[in-house]
Enzyme design. Structure first.
Site, mmCIF file in Angstrom:
data_model
loop_
_atom_site.group_PDB
_atom_site.id
_atom_site.type_symbol
_atom_site.label_atom_id
_atom_site.label_comp_id
_atom_site.label_asym_id
_atom_site.label_seq_id
_atom_site.Cartn_x
_atom_site.Cartn_y
_atom_site.Cartn_z
ATOM 1 N N GLY A 212 -23.947 -15.831 52.230
ATOM 2 C CA GLY A 212 -24.826 -16.515 53.196
ATOM 3 C C GLY A 212 -26.191 -15.881 53.200
ATOM 4 N N ASN A 213 -26.997 -16.204 54.212
ATOM 5 C CA ASN A 213 -28.302 -15.551 54.343
ATOM 6 C C ASN A 213 -28.651 -15.421 55.818
ATOM 7 O OD1 ASN A 213 -29.924 -17.937 55.204
ATOM 8 N ND2 ASN A 213 -29.272 -18.708 53.197
ATOM 9 N N HIS A 214 -29.784 -14.781 56.101
ATOM 10 C CA HIS A 214 -30.129 -14.430 57.486
ATOM 11 C C HIS A 214 -30.831 -15.546 58.259
ATOM 12 C CE1 HIS A 214 -28.787 -10.367 57.296
ATOM 13 N NE2 HIS A 214 -29.541 -10.090 56.239
#
Ligand code: CTP
Length: 404
Positions: A212-214
């Protein structure tokens, strides 16, 4: 959510028996989320007390040019009051007040404020049936309409005189409904459908792990709320995020992976007028998703990745009249890279975030963007809250439709 939510409303009460109904009117405005300030003519205080209206509006009531109870008389600045308002409503509007409004006879605070108002002005007449039809009153109505003021017609029914007919001030519920309908019909994106993507995507590795990412999703949710506030029908395709749409008219479709987001966007794209890709979509995903949790074994472990589909580019490839907006997050050669993305993805506008700008990027409340349009016109913006950036982006959308 009511279109009156957050609106600053100046209610001018003039002296007729219908003034007693303004207590309900103020309550309904507050219930709809509006901020209300009340100005009363001296005569109206015989019908409803300032204390009632100040309690309900949660604001002091204004009625004279200066505060008489105060030893050092403080001037009630009618110009400030008028400029504060998003909307002014005179209800009840008696024939006396209407006539003063037409001639500019500002011998009370209400009319002086009316003459200073730059916002839309509505008036809800209230008088006996013969007065309501008198040519003198009709000419006031016409004069005020010619000034751009909007009349909320009186209703028929029993009047204070005991007679029955047209002249009763519209019921508070009907005044609210009239204002809501009128304001909604004038919203700049009324009738437009907007597709917005937001948040990260999660690409499964196995049943318990993902890449995923932030991205928090805030930019996309702010865009969706603002677009709905401007009257658009909004479909928000959101990856995993804790954000909720503030405007209940936003239709949120929750997705997880880039492929889910791609499929959902393609399901809606043909029918929309605008699409804004604010999601931080994963560019790669595991080539194979393990069906069982991967156990730790060897010291080193690698996952083979494959490209996800570029949603924005795929929309650009099939777009007809849709106004297509993308984001670009760059760390070097920002402008050149963003221009290339405009061409590659067939965009109308790109919103460039540079990570070199402090205050821009993931998990921040603020953003500093540069707009670049199809003709490569570059417009750097100030550092501002993500809500304000959303307003700026939607202003671009509004001006696209006002131009075309
Ligand atoms: N985007 C998308 N689908 C993807 C990747 C990106 O719709 N699979 C959209 C994003 O929502 C954003 C724009 O494309 O509006 C730009 O994304 P960005 O990550 O900056 O650029 P990429 O095209 O992925 O290129 P690169 O990562 O090489 O900079």
């Amino acid at each position: 959510m009511s279109v009156l939510n957050g609106k600053k409303i100046l209610l001018g009460v003039s002296g007729g028996i219908a003034a007693y109904k303004t207590a309900s009117l103020v309550r309904l405005f507050i219930k709809a989320g509006a901020h209300v300030q009340v100005i009363m003519t001296p005569a109206s205080k015989d019908f409803v007390t300032p204390l009632t209206l100040s309690t309900l509006s949660k604001n002091p009531v204004h009625s004279s040019f200066f505060n008489q109870d105060d030893e050092d008389a403080v001037w009630n600045n009618h110009v400030d009051l008028a400029l504060w308002a998003d909307l002014m409503l005179i209800a009840p509007a008696t024939s006396n007040t209407l006539s003063k409004m037409t001639t500019g006879n500002s011998d009370n605070l209400l009319v002086a404020t009316y003459l200073s108002a730059k916002c839309p002005v509505y008036f809800a007449p209230a008088m006996d049936l013969d007065m309501y039809k008198h040519p003198s009153v009709l000419s006031s109505f016409n004069a005020l309409k010619s000034f751009g003021n909007i009349m909320i017609p009186a209703e028929s029914g029993e009047l204070a005189s005991g007679l029955s007919g047209e002249g009763r001030m519209a019921e508070p519920e009907n005044i609210i409904a009239f204002l809501e309908a009128d304001l909604e019909s004038k919203l700049p994106l009324k009738g437009k459908k907007i597709l917005i993507t937001a948040g990260p995507t999660y690409e499964a590795i196995d049943p318990v792990r993902f890449i995923g990412n932030h991205s928090s999703g805030k930019m996309g949710f702010d865009l969706a709320n603002e677009a709905a506030n401007l009257g658009a029908q909004v479909i928000l395709v959101a990856g995993p995020t804790h954000y909720k749409a503030k405007n209940s008219l936003v239709e949120v479709i929750s997705v997880v992976s880039a492929q889910d987001m791609y499929d959902t966007c393609h399901q809606y794209f043909n029918d929309v007028d605008v699409a804004i890709a604010a999601a931080a979509v994963a560019d790669y995903r595991p080539k194979v998703v393990a069906t069982q949790k991967i156990k730790k074994a060897a010291d080193e472990f690698s996952i083979e990745l494959e490209k996800t589909k570029d949603i924005l580019a795929s929309l650009g490839a099939i777009k007809k009249n849709q106004f297509l907006i993308g984001f670009a997050l760059e760390t070097e050669n920002e402008i050149e890279n963003a221009k290339l993305k405009i061409q590659k993805k067939n965009l109308d506008l790109i919103v460039l975030n540079s990570l070199q700008d402090e205050g821009a990027g993931f998990k921040k409340e603020t953003n500093k963007v540069t707009f670049i349009d199809q003709d490569f016109k570059i417009e750097p913006m100030e550092l501002k809250s993500k809500e304000s950036v959303a307003v700026d982006i939607l202003n671009k959308v509004v001006s696209h439709f006002t131009k075309s």
